[in-house]
Motif scaffolding. Structure first.
Motif, mmCIF file in Angstrom:
data_model
loop_
_atom_site.group_PDB
_atom_site.id
_atom_site.type_symbol
_atom_site.label_atom_id
_atom_site.label_comp_id
_atom_site.label_asym_id
_atom_site.label_seq_id
_atom_site.Cartn_x
_atom_site.Cartn_y
_atom_site.Cartn_z
ATOM 1 N N PRO A 53 0.837 -1.204 0.000
ATOM 2 C CA PRO A 53 0.000 0.000 0.000
ATOM 3 C C PRO A 53 0.867 1.247 0.000
ATOM 4 N N LEU A 54 0.322 2.338 -0.506
ATOM 5 C CA LEU A 54 1.010 3.617 -0.437
ATOM 6 C C LEU A 54 0.606 4.319 0.848
ATOM 7 N N THR A 271 0.480 0.402 -16.159
ATOM 8 C CA THR A 271 1.090 -0.292 -15.026
ATOM 9 C C THR A 271 0.835 -1.780 -15.229
ATOM 10 N N GLN A 313 2.886 -0.435 -9.324
ATOM 11 C CA GLN A 313 1.568 -0.911 -9.752
ATOM 12 C C GLN A 313 0.505 0.184 -9.700
ATOM 13 N N TRP A 314 0.855 1.339 -9.147
ATOM 14 C CA TRP A 314 -0.111 2.410 -8.897
ATOM 15 C C TRP A 314 -0.065 3.465 -9.995
ATOM 16 N N ALA A 326 -4.726 7.659 -5.735
ATOM 17 C CA ALA A 326 -3.776 6.629 -6.144
ATOM 18 C C ALA A 326 -4.590 5.353 -6.357
ATOM 19 N N VAL A 327 -4.431 4.754 -7.527
ATOM 20 C CA VAL A 327 -5.284 3.623 -7.914
ATOM 21 C C VAL A 327 -4.410 2.503 -8.470
ATOM 22 N N ARG A 328 -4.781 1.283 -8.194
ATOM 23 C CA ARG A 328 -4.143 0.127 -8.819
ATOM 24 C C ARG A 328 -5.187 -0.942 -9.085
ATOM 25 N N GLN A 344 -8.283 1.906 -4.308
ATOM 26 C CA GLN A 344 -8.120 3.355 -4.388
ATOM 27 C C GLN A 344 -7.679 3.927 -3.054
ATOM 28 N N SER A 364 6.719 11.282 -10.398
ATOM 29 C CA SER A 364 7.073 9.982 -9.822
ATOM 30 C C SER A 364 8.529 9.675 -10.114
#
Length: 387
Positions: A53-54, A271, A313-314, A326-328, A344, A364
Motif C-alpha cells: 500500500p502507499l 502499469t 503498480q499504482w 492513487a489507484v491500482r 483506491q 514519480s
C-alpha cells in the motif's frame, strides 16, 4: 544562490492522512485484531502476493507558488518554487540544499536523469537560454547555451532531447542536432528503439531518430492529442475526438484503437498489464494494454485534464477539483479471493470551502509519488515498508 526560507514539512508517517477507499479482501486471511495496512506490508515482504500500500510520508506547504511538475529521484524531490530550483528529502520533506536562484526565468520542468536533475532557463536580452545539469547534492555539473528558450525536456544519461518554439533538438552524446517542427507540444523517449516521440498542437505524432533527428514515422490524428506514453514496444495516445490508440514503436503501425466516447486531454499510462486513461466524462478507465479490452471504470469527482502518472503498480490521477487518487488494479491473488475492483487511496486535500483546481501533474520516481494539491500543499507518497 540563496538560502531556502521555506518552513519545515509536517511529517505524517501514519496512513491516517490518506483516506483508504478500498482495500483488498486478502485481509480476511489476517487475525481480526491486526491493522490491515500494517499487515499488508508483512504480506508483501513474506509472500510477495499483494502490492504494498502507499502511505503518506510527509506533506509540506512552500511559502511561494510551485510552477512545474515535481521531479522525483532516489533521495530528492525537485520543485520550482518562486522561480528557484529546490530539493527536498524524499524521507522527511526537509530542504536538502540551498535554493538555486537563476538569473532568468525557468522555462521547463525539472527532469531527473540518472543521478542528476536537468532544468532549462529562458534567458534574457543579455543572457542566452541555457540547460543546466545539477548533481543530487546541489553542485552544478555543467551548463550549455541553446539558441531558443526550451519548453520541455526529457533525456537519459549523457543526452537531453528538448522542444522549443522552432522544433526538436538534442544535446549531448554522439552529436547535437535540431530539426524544425511547427508547434511541438510534448517529448517522450523510447530509448530501446532509439526514437523520441514528439506530439504537436495540431495533432501530429512523430518518431524522431535519436542519432540524427530524422523522422522515422508519423501519424496525423486530425485533432488534438495527448502526449505519448511509452511501454515496451508500444506507444499510446488519447485524442480530443475520444479515441485511444496504440502504436507499434518500430514502424508506427496501429496495433489497436478504441473509442472512449469522451475527449482525452491528459496522457494515459500503463502499469503492468493495465492501461489507464481519464477523460472529460469524469471517469478513470482501465483497459487491457495488449488489445484495449475494457476492464474497470472508476468514477472521479470531476473532469480530468492532467496526465496520469504511474508508480510501480499504482497510478496517480487528479480530477480537476481534486482529490488526488492513487489507484491500482487487483492482483491475481486478490481476484482469486473475490476482489474484482481497483484499489483506491484518496489523498487528503484542502477543505471543500478552500478547494482550488489541480493544475500540476504528479511526479514519480524511484522513491515514490509527489502530488501538489490545489492549495499548493506538496504531499509525498511512498510504499509502506514492512515492519
Amino acid at each position: 544562490m540563496v538560502r531556502s526560507r521555506y518552513p519545515r514539512p509536517g511529517k505524517c508517517r501514519l496512513p491516517v492522512a490518506l483516506a483508504l477507499i478500498s482495500i483488498c479482501c486478502s485481509c480476511s486471511d489476517l487475525p481480526l485484531d491486526t491493522d490491515p495496512l500494517l499487515s499488508m506490508a508483512e504480506v508483501v515482504s513474506e509472500e510477495k502476493r499483494y502490492p504494498a500500500p502507499l502511505t503518506e510520508a510527509w506533506r509540506r506547504s512552500p511559502n511561494k507558488p510551485i510552477s512545474f511538475q515535481p521531479a522525483v529521484g532516489t533521495n530528492n524531490v525537485y520543485l520550482v518554487v518562486d522561480n528557484k530550483l529546490v530539493a527536498w528529502s524524499v524521507r522527511t520533506g526537509a530542504t536538502l540544499w540551498d535554493a538555486v536562484d537563476f538569473e532568468s526565468e525557468i522555462s521547463a520542468a525539472p527532469v531527473v536523469i540518472g543521478q542528476q536533475v536537468v532544468i532549462a532557463t529562458m534567458g534574457s536580452d543579455s543572457i542566452e537560454p541555457r540547460v543546466w545539469w545539477f548533481s543530487s547534492d546541489g553542485s552544478l555539473g555543467s551548463q550549455a547555451p541553446v539558441a531558443t528558450s526550451i519548453s520541455k525536456l526529457n533525456g537519459e544519461p549523457e543526452m537531453v532531447v528538448y522542444i522549443d518554439e522552432r522544433g526538436v533538438g538534442r544535446l549531448g552524446g554522439v552529436r547535437n542536432w535540431h530539426t524544425p517542427l511547427e508547434k511541438p507540444a510534448t517529448v517522450n523517449l523510447a530509448t530501446e528503439h532509439q526514437v523520441a516521440l514528439i506530439t504537436t498542437e495540431d495533432g501530429l505524432l512523430l518518431a524522431f531518430r535519436l542519432n540524427d533527428g530524422k523522422i522515422d514515422w508519423q501519424y496525423d490524428a486530425g485533432t488534438k492529442i495527448t502526449g505519448a506514453y511509452v511501454a515496451k514496444e508500444i506507444a499510446y495516445i488519447g485524442t480530443a475526438g475520444g479515441d485511444l490508440i496504440a502504436f507499434n514503436l518500430k514502424d508506427g503501425r496501429i496495433e489497436w484503437q478504441r473509442i472512449l466516447g469522451t475527449s482525452v486531454v491528459g496522457s494515459p499510462a500503463q502499469t503492468e498489464e493495465l492501461l489507464w486513461v481519464a477523460g472529460l466524462d469524469a471517469r478513470l478507465t482501465a483497459l487491457k494494454a495488449e488489445n484495449g479490452t475494457h476492464l474497470y471504470t472508476v468514477d472521479l469527482s470531476s473532469r480530468n485534464y492532467l496526465d496520469i502518472t504511474p508508480f510501480t503498480q499504482w497510478i496517480a490521477v487528479g480530477a480537476h477539483y481534486g482529490p488526488w487518487l492513487a489507484v491500482r488494479g487487483p492482483s491475481r491473488a486478490e481476484e482469486e479471493q473475490g476482489l474484482l475492483a481497483p484499489v483506491q487511496i484518496q489523498v487528503q486535500g484542502p477543505p471543500v470551502t478552500n478547494q482550488a483546481a489541480l493544475s500540476i501533474p504528479a511526479g514519480s520516481g524511484p522513491a515514490g509519488l509527489a502530488v501538489v494539491n490545489g492549495d499548493g500543499m506538496v504531499v509525498f507518497l511512498e510504499p509502506q515498508r514492512a515492519h
